[in-house]
Motif scaffolding. Structure first.
Motif, PDB file in Angstrom:
ATOM      1  N   CYS A 137     -56.930  68.365   3.915  1.00 48.35           N
ATOM      2  CA  CYS A 137     -55.949  69.453   3.848  1.00 48.35           C
ATOM      3  C   CYS A 137     -55.174  69.408   2.534  1.00 48.35           C
ATOM      4  CB  CYS A 137     -54.981  69.358   5.021  1.00 48.35           C
ATOM      5  SG  CYS A 137     -55.712  69.756   6.628  1.00 48.35           S
ATOM      6  N   GLN A 140     -57.165  71.036  -0.127  1.00 49.66           N
ATOM      7  CA  GLN A 140     -57.164  72.491  -0.024  1.00 49.66           C
ATOM      8  C   GLN A 140     -55.839  73.081  -0.490  1.00 49.66           C
ATOM      9  OE1 GLN A 140     -58.430  74.100   3.751  1.00 49.66           O
ATOM     10  NE2 GLN A 140     -57.565  76.113   3.314  1.00 49.66           N
ATOM     11  N   ARG A 151     -55.331  81.414   1.530  1.00 48.86           N
ATOM     12  CA  ARG A 151     -55.629  80.355   2.499  1.00 48.86           C
ATOM     13  C   ARG A 151     -57.113  80.295   2.854  1.00 48.86           C
ATOM     14  NH1 ARG A 151     -52.113  78.562   7.474  1.00 48.86           N
ATOM     15  NH2 ARG A 151     -53.665  77.690   8.864  1.00 48.86           N
ATOM     16  N   GLU A 152     -57.693  81.432   3.234  1.00 49.91           N
ATOM     17  CA  GLU A 152     -59.096  81.448   3.626  1.00 49.91           C
ATOM     18  C   GLU A 152     -60.014  81.202   2.429  1.00 49.91           C
ATOM     19  OE1 GLU A 152     -62.249  84.271   6.125  1.00 49.91           O
ATOM     20  OE2 GLU A 152     -60.165  84.927   5.842  1.00 49.91           O
ATOM     21  N   ALA A 155     -60.388  77.553   1.707  1.00 51.60           N
ATOM     22  CA  ALA A 155     -61.201  76.838   2.691  1.00 51.60           C
ATOM     23  C   ALA A 155     -62.687  77.097   2.485  1.00 51.60           C
ATOM     24  CB  ALA A 155     -60.794  77.251   4.108  1.00 51.60           C
ATOM     25  N   ASP A 220     -64.266  78.574  11.481  1.00 54.65           N
ATOM     26  CA  ASP A 220     -62.910  79.071  11.268  1.00 54.65           C
ATOM     27  C   ASP A 220     -61.857  78.366  12.108  1.00 54.65           C
ATOM     28  OD1 ASP A 220     -63.672  80.829   9.317  1.00 54.65           O
ATOM     29  OD2 ASP A 220     -63.927  82.534  10.671  1.00 54.65           O
ATOM     30  N   TRP A 222     -61.136  75.581  11.636  1.00 53.61           N
ATOM     31  CA  TRP A 222     -60.505  74.711  10.644  1.00 53.61           C
ATOM     32  C   TRP A 222     -59.091  75.180  10.313  1.00 53.61           C
ATOM     33  CZ3 TRP A 222     -59.829  70.361   8.462  1.00 53.61           C
ATOM     34  CH2 TRP A 222     -59.203  70.256   7.201  1.00 53.61           C
ATOM     35  N   GLN A 223     -58.850  76.479  10.389  1.00 57.51           N
ATOM     36  CA  GLN A 223     -57.529  76.994  10.053  1.00 57.51           C
ATOM     37  C   GLN A 223     -56.448  76.408  10.964  1.00 57.51           C
ATOM     38  OE1 GLN A 223     -56.941  78.464   7.417  1.00 57.51           O
ATOM     39  NE2 GLN A 223     -58.779  79.530   6.755  1.00 57.51           N
ATOM     40  N   GLU A 224     -56.800  76.103  12.209  1.00 55.67           N
ATOM     41  CA  GLU A 224     -55.842  75.487  13.123  1.00 55.67           C
ATOM     42  C   GLU A 224     -55.493  74.074  12.645  1.00 55.67           C
ATOM     43  OE1 GLU A 224     -57.485  75.611  17.020  1.00 55.67           O
ATOM     44  OE2 GLU A 224     -57.908  77.769  16.939  1.00 55.67           O
ATOM     45  N   LEU A 226     -55.551  73.056   9.560  1.00 55.05           N
ATOM     46  CA  LEU A 226     -54.717  73.192   8.367  1.00 55.05           C
ATOM     47  C   LEU A 226     -53.278  73.530   8.763  1.00 55.05           C
ATOM     48  CD1 LEU A 226     -54.656  73.244   5.243  1.00 55.05           C
ATOM     49  CD2 LEU A 226     -55.109  75.698   5.385  1.00 55.05           C
ATOM     50  N   SER A 227     -53.120  74.374   9.771  1.00 51.39           N
ATOM     51  CA  SER A 227     -51.773  74.728  10.242  1.00 51.39           C
ATOM     52  C   SER A 227     -51.046  73.490  10.763  1.00 51.39           C
ATOM     53  CB  SER A 227     -51.866  75.783  11.348  1.00 51.39           C
ATOM     54  OG  SER A 227     -52.352  77.005  10.834  1.00 51.39           O
TER      55      SER A 227
END
Length: 287
Positions: A137, A140, A151-152, A155, A220, A222-224, A226-227
């Motif tokens: 993270c 990124q 953000r996207e 990633a 996707d 993965w965004q969780e 990163l959050s």
């Protein structure tokens, strides 16, 4: 309002002038106007029945949400175009009557993250022993900060196929806004270093041939992850006042200052103060 707007923007479309891309933007912004009008409690069903009071209601709603005058003006421009297309010419041609000031500084408070804060967040995640994805993270977030990637994009950027290390360029084509690819040229040493630091975390994604920072098979979701990392280091609106998107604001803030030599408009209390500072730094040719 919802039904009538769908008819207006659907089969029985009004005639709009200009390129199809422009017509598309007008219709999308007109939809946004219609949705906000419905949320404000108005049940008007036709563009011919829209009046200045409806524009004023949308302006109040958007201002209460902190939306800048520039965005309000953009939506109003589209709504006017639709009204005119249906023969409604009774809307004020200027936004002053709705307390939307032309030339005012939109988003007058800067959203750019403080460099010391983001560096601290990266350091924390790089050394985070309690979270397995911390270092990934951090890599990124560094890409967001140094290259201004969304953000996207940060990633999904393909560091194997799309980074030309020798030519100092990066093709950004995955996760872009509107699906529009772009190339970043003349990458600085810091930007090259950010890409280099991200390489150890590159893995094969669900899409064949695409090497990015999302762990294999995760997609996707993965965004969780990163959050969660953002919450760990206080990189949230609630904790610090900044979000991960603030990295992009910081990147373009730096670009503006490096290019012009003076601070952008949202660093000043008024348009006049901005113009005075710009003229003091760059002379009469500051524009």
């Amino acid at each position: 309002m919802t039904k009538s707007i769908s008819l207006v923007l659907g089969a029985n479309r009004a005639t709009l002038s200009g390129p199809k891309s422009k017509q598309y933007r007008i219709r999308q912004n007109a939809k946004a106007f219609a949705k906000r009008l419905r949320r404000a409690g108005f049940g008007v069903r036709k563009w011919t029945n829209i009046t200045n009071k409806h524009f004023a209601a949308v302006a109040r709603q958007m201002q209460e949400e902190g939306r800048g005058d520039g965005r309000i003006a953009e939506i109003f421009s589209a709504a006017r175009d639709l009204c005119k297309a249906y023969g409604n010419t009774g809307i004020s041609p200027t936004n002053d009557v709705f307390d939307v000031r032309r030339g005012s500084i939109a988003n007058a408070s800067s959203k750019a993250v403080a460099p010391a804060f983001v560096q601290g967040a990266i350091d924390k995640l790089e050394n985070e022993l309690g979270y397995e994805y911390g270092p990934r993270c951090a890599a990124q977030i560094r890409l967001q900060w140094e290259l201004g990637l969304r953000r996207e994009e940060s990633a999904k950027v393909d560091l194997v196929a799309d980074w030309d290390r020798e030519g100092r360029s990066l093709l950004v084509r995955y996760g872009t806004k509107g699906g529009r690819p772009r190339t970043l040229f003349n990458l600085s040493d810091k930007q090259q270093d950010a890409l280099e630091r991200a390489l150890p975390w590159v893995s094969q994604s669900d899409r064949p041939g695409i090497h990015n920072l999302m762990p294999s098979g995760m997609g996707d979701k993965w965004q969780e992850k990163l959050s969660y990392a953002a919450r760990l280091c206080g990189f949230t609106k609630k904790e610090s006042g900044w979000t991960l998107h603030s990295n992009r604001h910081e990147r373009f803030h730096r670009m503006y200052v490096e290019h012009t030599g003076f601070q952008p408009p949202n660093q000043h209390e008024s348009v006049e103060a901005f113009q005075k500072a710009a003229q003091h730094t760059a002379g009469d040719e500051w524009p």
